[in-house]
Design a protein around this motif. Structure first.
Motif, PDB file in Angstrom:
ATOM      1  N   GLY A   1       0.785  -1.234   0.000  1.00 29.67           N
ATOM      2  CA  GLY A   1       0.000   0.000   0.000  1.00 29.67           C
ATOM      3  C   GLY A   1       0.813   1.278   0.000  1.00 29.67           C
ATOM      4  N   VAL A   2       2.123   1.231   0.063  1.00 26.16           N
ATOM      5  CA  VAL A   2       2.913   2.451   0.074  1.00 26.16           C
ATOM      6  C   VAL A   2       2.765   3.186  -1.259  1.00 26.16           C
ATOM      7  N   GLN A   3       2.743   4.560  -1.212  1.00 22.26           N
ATOM      8  CA  GLN A   3       2.583   5.365  -2.416  1.00 22.26           C
ATOM      9  C   GLN A   3       3.927   5.988  -2.777  1.00 22.26           C
ATOM     10  N   LEU A   4       4.349   5.745  -4.010  1.00 23.30           N
ATOM     11  CA  LEU A   4       5.637   6.251  -4.494  1.00 23.30           C
ATOM     12  C   LEU A   4       5.498   6.671  -5.943  1.00 23.30           C
ATOM     13  N   ARG A   5       6.465   7.475  -6.402  1.00 22.03           N
ATOM     14  CA  ARG A   5       6.526   7.755  -7.833  1.00 22.03           C
ATOM     15  C   ARG A   5       6.914   6.468  -8.573  1.00 22.03           C
ATOM     16  N   ARG A   6       6.505   6.404  -9.824  1.00 19.62           N
ATOM     17  CA  ARG A   6       6.731   5.175 -10.583  1.00 19.62           C
ATOM     18  C   ARG A   6       8.197   4.787 -10.601  1.00 19.62           C
ATOM     19  N   ILE A   7       9.111   5.735 -10.783  1.00 17.37           N
ATOM     20  CA  ILE A   7      10.539   5.417 -10.864  1.00 17.37           C
ATOM     21  C   ILE A   7      11.045   4.817  -9.556  1.00 17.37           C
ATOM     22  N   ASP A   8      10.458   5.256  -8.423  1.00 16.92           N
ATOM     23  CA  ASP A   8      10.833   4.687  -7.130  1.00 16.92           C
ATOM     24  C   ASP A   8      10.091   3.377  -6.864  1.00 16.92           C
ATOM     25  N   MET A   9       8.875   3.264  -7.439  1.00 19.28           N
ATOM     26  CA  MET A   9       8.082   2.056  -7.247  1.00 19.28           C
ATOM     27  C   MET A   9       8.770   0.846  -7.899  1.00 19.28           C
ATOM     28  N   VAL A  10       9.489   1.058  -9.009  1.00 20.69           N
ATOM     29  CA  VAL A  10      10.207  -0.040  -9.679  1.00 20.69           C
ATOM     30  C   VAL A  10      11.209  -0.663  -8.716  1.00 20.69           C
ATOM     31  N   ARG A  11      12.016   0.183  -8.056  1.00 23.82           N
ATOM     32  CA  ARG A  11      13.007  -0.334  -7.115  1.00 23.82           C
ATOM     33  C   ARG A  11      12.330  -0.963  -5.901  1.00 23.82           C
ATOM     34  N   HIS A  12      11.252  -0.307  -5.395  1.00 29.68           N
ATOM     35  CA  HIS A  12      10.543  -0.832  -4.215  1.00 29.68           C
ATOM     36  C   HIS A  12       9.975  -2.228  -4.482  1.00 29.68           C
ATOM     37  N   LEU A  13       9.318  -2.387  -5.625  1.00 31.81           N
ATOM     38  CA  LEU A  13       8.703  -3.684  -5.939  1.00 31.81           C
ATOM     39  C   LEU A  13       9.759  -4.780  -6.037  1.00 31.81           C
ATOM     40  N   TRP A  14      10.902  -4.449  -6.619  1.00 30.89           N
ATOM     41  CA  TRP A  14      11.948  -5.472  -6.769  1.00 30.89           C
ATOM     42  C   TRP A  14      12.627  -5.776  -5.428  1.00 30.89           C
ATOM     43  N   ASP A  15      13.007  -4.732  -4.696  1.00 35.81           N
ATOM     44  CA  ASP A  15      13.749  -4.936  -3.452  1.00 35.81           C
ATOM     45  C   ASP A  15      12.888  -5.555  -2.359  1.00 35.81           C
ATOM     46  N   GLU A  16      11.628  -5.152  -2.270  1.00 36.25           N
ATOM     47  CA  GLU A  16      10.788  -5.594  -1.162  1.00 36.25           C
ATOM     48  C   GLU A  16       9.948  -6.828  -1.489  1.00 36.25           C
ATOM     49  N   HIS A  17       9.508  -6.951  -2.738  1.00 32.92           N
ATOM     50  CA  HIS A  17       8.546  -8.006  -3.065  1.00 32.92           C
ATOM     51  C   HIS A  17       8.993  -8.893  -4.231  1.00 32.92           C
ATOM     52  N   ARG A  18      10.149  -8.615  -4.820  1.00 38.29           N
ATOM     53  CA  ARG A  18      10.638  -9.364  -5.978  1.00 38.29           C
ATOM     54  C   ARG A  18       9.571  -9.441  -7.076  1.00 38.29           C
ATOM     55  N   LEU A  19       9.034  -8.237  -7.411  1.00 42.19           N
ATOM     56  CA  LEU A  19       8.062  -8.112  -8.488  1.00 42.19           C
ATOM     57  C   LEU A  19       8.592  -7.147  -9.531  1.00 42.19           C
ATOM     58  N   LEU A  20       8.044  -7.224 -10.730  1.00 38.45           N
ATOM     59  CA  LEU A  20       8.443  -6.346 -11.825  1.00 38.45           C
ATOM     60  C   LEU A  20       7.273  -5.441 -12.208  1.00 38.45           C
ATOM     61  N   LEU A  21       7.616  -4.211 -12.604  1.00 36.26           N
ATOM     62  CA  LEU A  21       6.619  -3.262 -13.077  1.00 36.26           C
ATOM     63  C   LEU A  21       6.764  -3.156 -14.584  1.00 36.26           C
ATOM     64  N   GLU A  22       5.725  -3.614 -15.281  1.00 36.87           N
ATOM     65  CA  GLU A  22       5.735  -3.604 -16.745  1.00 36.87           C
ATOM     66  C   GLU A  22       4.630  -2.654 -17.195  1.00 36.87           C
ATOM     67  N   GLY A  23       5.061  -1.442 -17.668  1.00 35.57           N
ATOM     68  CA  GLY A  23       4.070  -0.399 -17.919  1.00 35.57           C
ATOM     69  C   GLY A  23       3.488   0.036 -16.588  1.00 35.57           C
ATOM     70  N   ARG A  24       2.184  -0.150 -16.397  1.00 39.44           N
ATOM     71  CA  ARG A  24       1.573   0.117 -15.101  1.00 39.44           C
ATOM     72  C   ARG A  24       1.082  -1.174 -14.448  1.00 39.44           C
ATOM     73  N   ARG A  25       1.508  -2.310 -14.997  1.00 34.62           N
ATOM     74  CA  ARG A  25       1.104  -3.613 -14.463  1.00 34.62           C
ATOM     75  C   ARG A  25       2.211  -4.187 -13.593  1.00 34.62           C
ATOM     76  N   VAL A  26       1.854  -4.679 -12.429  1.00 41.72           N
ATOM     77  CA  VAL A  26       2.796  -5.361 -11.535  1.00 41.72           C
ATOM     78  C   VAL A  26       2.693  -6.860 -11.810  1.00 41.72           C
ATOM     79  N   ARG A  27       3.837  -7.491 -12.153  1.00 40.42           N
ATOM     80  CA  ARG A  27       3.798  -8.897 -12.578  1.00 40.42           C
ATOM     81  C   ARG A  27       4.863  -9.723 -11.857  1.00 40.42           C
ATOM     82  N   GLU A  28       4.579 -11.016 -11.754  1.00 35.77           N
ATOM     83  CA  GLU A  28       5.567 -11.961 -11.236  1.00 35.77           C
ATOM     84  C   GLU A  28       6.713 -12.079 -12.248  1.00 35.77           C
ATOM     85  N   PRO A  29       7.970 -12.107 -11.766  1.00 35.28           N
ATOM     86  CA  PRO A  29       9.107 -12.142 -12.714  1.00 35.28           C
ATOM     87  C   PRO A  29       9.088 -13.350 -13.649  1.00 35.28           C
TER      88      PRO A  29
END
Length: 592
Positions: A27-55
């Motif tokens: 639920g944390v709110q971040l800018r997209r450029i920061d969300m890319v790093r957050h998703l990978w570092d914290e949840h091991r997820l990838l941001l593809e466009g505006r979709r969050v996907r399993e690697p």
């Protein structure tokens, strides 16, 4: 209005990176450029466009792209992401994904097969998952040194330090015992002390009786001491040394440890040790000393294996050792091996049982420290008898060829390196009533010959392709052709003639067969008639029935046998026939 523009794309991407997003996981709110790093570092997820996907879902799409475009950059990107995700295991998973999508890569397949061999696994033909083999690996060999044998949780040590050799046994759970070596005699020092001491006392008594009153006691004692030292050295030198360490350790295990195990309730450790001991005992120890214990183990393990299928590997090793012991004692081991292998060919036991039973036969696949090589004649007798057992089980040549793909050990034992000969053997077996060749004389089939230990071994050692033989005339029909003496006729000759000839003042006769000429002291007219009949039968009746039967669909009997040896892949849950260190066979394809 301006159309596609790289500059506008860069600007759009830069603006997109400033968009604020909510993380779907925390639920944390971040800018997209920061969300890319957050998703990978914290949840091991990838941001593809505006979709969050399993690697791995993204990797799956990239592999599909690579399959279509064959762009090396896409493959490099896949490998980089897989390495970041799981390191070496990630690369292994990527290779499985590539093969699953039909990307043919010999290097990738070779690497996966190496990994499978390292982990004692097979590869699923559907998803290329590394699937553990169903307890098909033969037991390990026990490690042996000069006085110690270890393995499978047990340790046996022989000691020659005292008057008698001592056997120390350490087992799982801290169990230990120290006893006299079974069948062991006095050690060298024991012989010196007991025998030498007895002789020394007798020598001293004799010297006192003969010279006691005429020779000073000190001189007499010194003389006796010198003679005793010489006598002790002679006894030490002449006393027989210990037998070879491997023989003593194997005998000690069978006569000192195994009887004690038979009195207990077995566990997996005892069964594992028993299998390893059997593999290590071939050609070592005294077969006669362990024969009774070996029979007791076979009876006990047959019962135990009914509830615990993993014990089948040890049971196969037991029967293999029984066959090796028969051979060492001058008896025929082939019937025992054929009887046990038939249990797998009939589907009563897994094919892995026959693999362990026949491992190292023929000797081309044997390592130096493994099973000894039997004479070629014995191996060929065994091969013929195994082929007959397969035919009795209802298997056709195509079925046996499919078995060879699944089990190279079983295929080698059945002679699948020459499918043409195997097909001819199958035809001879189907004609075993003898009506088709009754007019040829007293014909003996290779199956009948293989049952004769001495004559069969000699005949098959001299003639590897033998199918039918007329013992009276010496004519042989083999898988390569018809043999007369040392000449093989692979096609039917156009002429057979008999004529007279003189050789070195000796009258004789020539038998001309095609371009070949044979000399006989007596007229070979009868042999010529027989030979003509053999040629007519072999080339006009027998060989035409062989053509087209080498390859064919798997029979219903073969499909049933293969279906009993399938396993379910733990990755995709689909059934397949496993092969150690190789891609398995699809159960669906075999059933067709």
């Amino acid at each position: 209005r301006v159309g596609q523009s790289p500059s506008i794309d860069v600007l759009c991407a830069r603006l997109e990176d400033q968009v604020r997003m909510d993380c779907p996981r925390c639920g944390v709110q971040l800018r997209r450029i920061d969300m890319v790093r957050h998703l990978w570092d914290e949840h091991r997820l990838l941001l593809e466009g505006r979709r969050v996907r399993e690697p791995w879902r993204v990797l799956d799409d990239w592999v599909v792209d690579y399959q279509l475009e064959k762009d090396p950059a896409v493959l490099a990107r896949c490998r980089d992401l897989a390495r970041k995700l799981e390191g070496g295991e990630g690369l292994l998973r990527l290779e499985q994904l590539l093969l699953r999508h039909g990307v043919e890569d010999a290097d990738v397949l070779h690497h996966l097969e190496e990994k499978a061999r390292e982990k004692d696994c097979g590869l699923c033909p559907h998803c290329f998952h590394l699937q553990p083999m169903p307890q098909s690996m033969p037991p390990d060999y026990l490690a042996m040194s000069d006085t110690v044998m270890t393995g499978a949780g047990f340790r046996l040590e022989l000691s020659e330090n005292g008057l008698i050799p001592i056997l120390a046994i350490d087992g799982p759970g801290g169990r230990s015992s120290v006893t006299r070596e079974p069948g062991g005699n006095l050690t060298r020092w024991g012989g010196v002390i007991l025998l030498g001491g007895t002789l020394a006392i007798l020598l001293l008594a004799a010297s006192l009786w003969l010279f006691g009153s005429r020779v000073p006691g000190a001189l007499l004692l010194a003389i006796n001491l010198g003679l005793n030292l010489i006598l002790a050295g002679v006894v030490y030198y002449l006393w027989p040394g210990p037998r070879p360490a491997r023989d003593r350790l194997v005998n000690a295990a069978w006569n000192g440890l195994v009887p004690d195990l038979l009195e207990r309730k077995w566990s997996g450790e005892e069964v594992c040790y028993l299998g390893s001991l059997c593999r290590s005992s071939a050609g070592a120890g005294d077969p006669r000393l362990r024969s009774t214990t070996l029979s007791s183990c076979q009876a006990a393990l047959e019962t135990w294996a009914e509830q615990r299928p993993e014990a089948l590997t040890a049971l196969a090793a037991l029967w293999r050792l029984a066959a090796e012991d028969k051979y060492d004692m001058g008896n025929d081991p082939a019937p025992l091996l054929v009887e046990q292998a038939s249990r797998s060919l009939l589907g009563k036991l897994p094919l892995a049982y026959a693999e362990i039973l026949l491992e190292g036969l023929p000797p081309a696949s044997v390592k130096e420290r493994q099973h000894r090589s039997w004479p070629r004649g014995e191996l060929r007798r065994l091969q013929v008898q195994l082929a007959e057992a397969a035919f009795v089980a209802g298997l056709e040549t195509a079925d046996i060829a499919e078995l060879a793909r699944l089990s190279p050990v079983l295929g080698a034992a059945l002679g699948c390196d020459d499918l043409d000969r195997l097909t001819q053997l199958r035809l001879v077996w189907s004609m075993r009533g003898g009506k088709e060749w009754k007019h040829l004389g007293e014909v003996t089939t290779v199956f009948e010959l293989a049952r004769e230990p001495v004559e069969g071994a000699l005949a098959l050692q001299a003639q590897a392709d033998l199918l039918l033989v007329d013992r009276k005339s010496g004519l042989i029909a083999g898988s390569e052709g018809v043999w007369l003496k040392e000449v093989c006729f692979t096609t039917e000759p156009t002429n057979i003639e008999v004529g007279s000839r003189r050789i070195i003042n000796e009258d004789g006769f020539d038998l001309v067969v095609g371009s070949q000429r044979f000399w006989f002291a007596k007229s070979p007219t009868d042999l010529a008639r027989r030979l003509e009949s053999w040629f007519r039968f072999y080339f006009r009746e027998f060989l035409p029935r062989v053509k087209g039967k080498t390859q064919g669909p798997v029979s219903a009997v073969g499909r049933r046998l293969l279906s009993r040896n399938t396993i379910a892949c733990s990755g995709c849950r689909r059934e397949f026939l496993p092969r150690m260190g190789k891609v398995g066979l699809s159960a669906e394809g075999t059933a067709e």
